[in-house]
Design a protein around this motif. Structure first.
Motif, mmCIF file in Angstrom:
data_model
loop_
_atom_site.group_PDB
_atom_site.id
_atom_site.type_symbol
_atom_site.label_atom_id
_atom_site.label_comp_id
_atom_site.label_asym_id
_atom_site.label_seq_id
_atom_site.Cartn_x
_atom_site.Cartn_y
_atom_site.Cartn_z
ATOM 1 N N ARG A 109 4.215 -7.200 -8.588
ATOM 2 C CA ARG A 109 5.753 -6.985 -7.424
ATOM 3 C C ARG A 109 6.031 -6.043 -7.517
ATOM 4 N N ALA A 110 6.017 -5.169 -8.353
ATOM 5 C CA ALA A 110 6.703 -4.380 -7.770
ATOM 6 C C ALA A 110 5.742 -2.807 -7.015
ATOM 7 N N LEU A 111 4.596 -2.743 -6.652
ATOM 8 C CA LEU A 111 4.054 -2.172 -6.286
ATOM 9 C C LEU A 111 3.906 -2.420 -4.908
ATOM 10 N N LEU A 112 3.585 -3.603 -5.296
ATOM 11 C CA LEU A 112 3.707 -4.189 -3.274
ATOM 12 C C LEU A 112 5.162 -3.484 -2.836
ATOM 13 N N LYS A 113 6.023 -3.990 -3.493
ATOM 14 C CA LYS A 113 8.129 -4.028 -3.511
ATOM 15 C C LYS A 113 7.787 -2.443 -2.808
ATOM 16 N N GLN A 114 7.430 -1.463 -3.475
ATOM 17 C CA GLN A 114 7.730 -0.506 -3.233
ATOM 18 C C GLN A 114 6.561 0.365 -2.862
#
Length: 287
Positions: A109-114
């Motif tokens: 999720r963090a990677l996608l949002k980043q």
């Protein structure tokens, strides 16, 4: 619960503290208070106080996926572990292990949002079913030169519930290469000469070596960065050969984001988030 989320937790995300932090720190820092809050509410509603409090302490969630999806926790969902085999014989003395671990749903999720895919973080991250990585460092016997990112190569393997989710993540990962390297040139993927063949693949050349993303028919996505194409093909074959012998397991694996909780600087960062949440929460008017 909705009132607390709207007025306290959402407000905290808009603070200067959160805006200055890298995305993975933002997500991991707010995770216990935001996602954890609703996880507890779900367990409380479905199984009662004993399960929601003493029960969760006695048998905590095994990964962030179970916190995002309380049903997976309550049903003791078993996932086939995404384990990367010992690759020393393939890499020889040219590389040594630099880091390794599990890449969980919170990390995804963090990677996608980043990289701007908030839609994917909501719609596709829940289809996560396991992920592991190993970073290798080129061996430099007798060298006093500090290694750089060009000396590190990555192998990352993830598994997904659906082919749509696997395809989405593979495409997303390939598109992030241009955002993470100074030079990125998309190349045609050589035709698959012999079965088995991936369902889809992408090849991008960078200043630190090729990035290869493969989506396989079993919903596995295999990524290699900075390995030459021949070595990457051998590593992919080794991973796929090892993966078929693994069975569903309830064994927890340490996630990248959860490792942050052992770092004193992150503990201080999260304590500041908690203070801000409490400050916001006490200002909520009683209905």
């Amino acid at each position: 619960m909705a009132s607390m989320e709207d007025t306290a937790l959402s407000a905290t995300i808009d603070t200067e503290l959160m805006h200055k932090a890298p995305m993975v720190l933002r997500e991991a820092g707010a995770f216990p208070y935001r996602t954890g809050l609703f996880f507890e509410a779900d367990v409380l509603a479905q199984r009662g106080k004993q399960a929601a409090f003493q029960g969760v302490f006695a048998q905590p969630p095994r990964n962030t996926h179970e916190v995002f999806d309380s049903k997976a926790y309550l049903d003791h969902e078993k996932l086939a572990p995404v384990q990367i085999p010992d690759l020393a014989s393939l890499l020889g003395k040219d590389y040594e292990v630099f880091d390794s671990g599990s890449f969980g749903e919170l990390d995804v999720r963090a990677l996608l949002k980043q990289f701007g895919d908030k839609h994917g973080a909501t719609d596709f991250a829940p289809a996560w079913q396991g992920g592991s990585y190993i970073a290798f460092k080129k061996t430099q016997p007798g060298s006093s030169v500090e290694p750089t990112t060009a000396d590190v190569a990555l192998l990352y393997v993830s598994h997904w519930k659906t082919s749509q989710a696997a395809e989405h993540f593979a495409r997303f990962y390939a598109t992030t290469v241009a955002k993470r390297y100074q030079q990125a040139v998309v190349k045609d993927v050589p035709a698959c000469a012999a079965a088995p063949c991936p369902a889809g693949a992408a090849l991008v050349f960078t200043e630190e070596g090729p990035v290869i993303v493969e989506e396989w028919p079993d919903n596995t996505v295999i990524v290699s960065e900075s390995f030459d194409s021949t070595t990457a093909a051998k590593l992919s074959a080794a991973v796929r050969s090892a993966y078929v012998v693994h069975h569903a397991s309830a064994t927890p694996l340490p996630e990248l984001s959860l490792r942050l909780y052992a770092v004193p600087a992150f503990q201080a960062f999260q304590a500041r988030i908690a203070e801000e949440i409490v400050r916001q929460a006490v200002s909520i008017p009683i209905q």
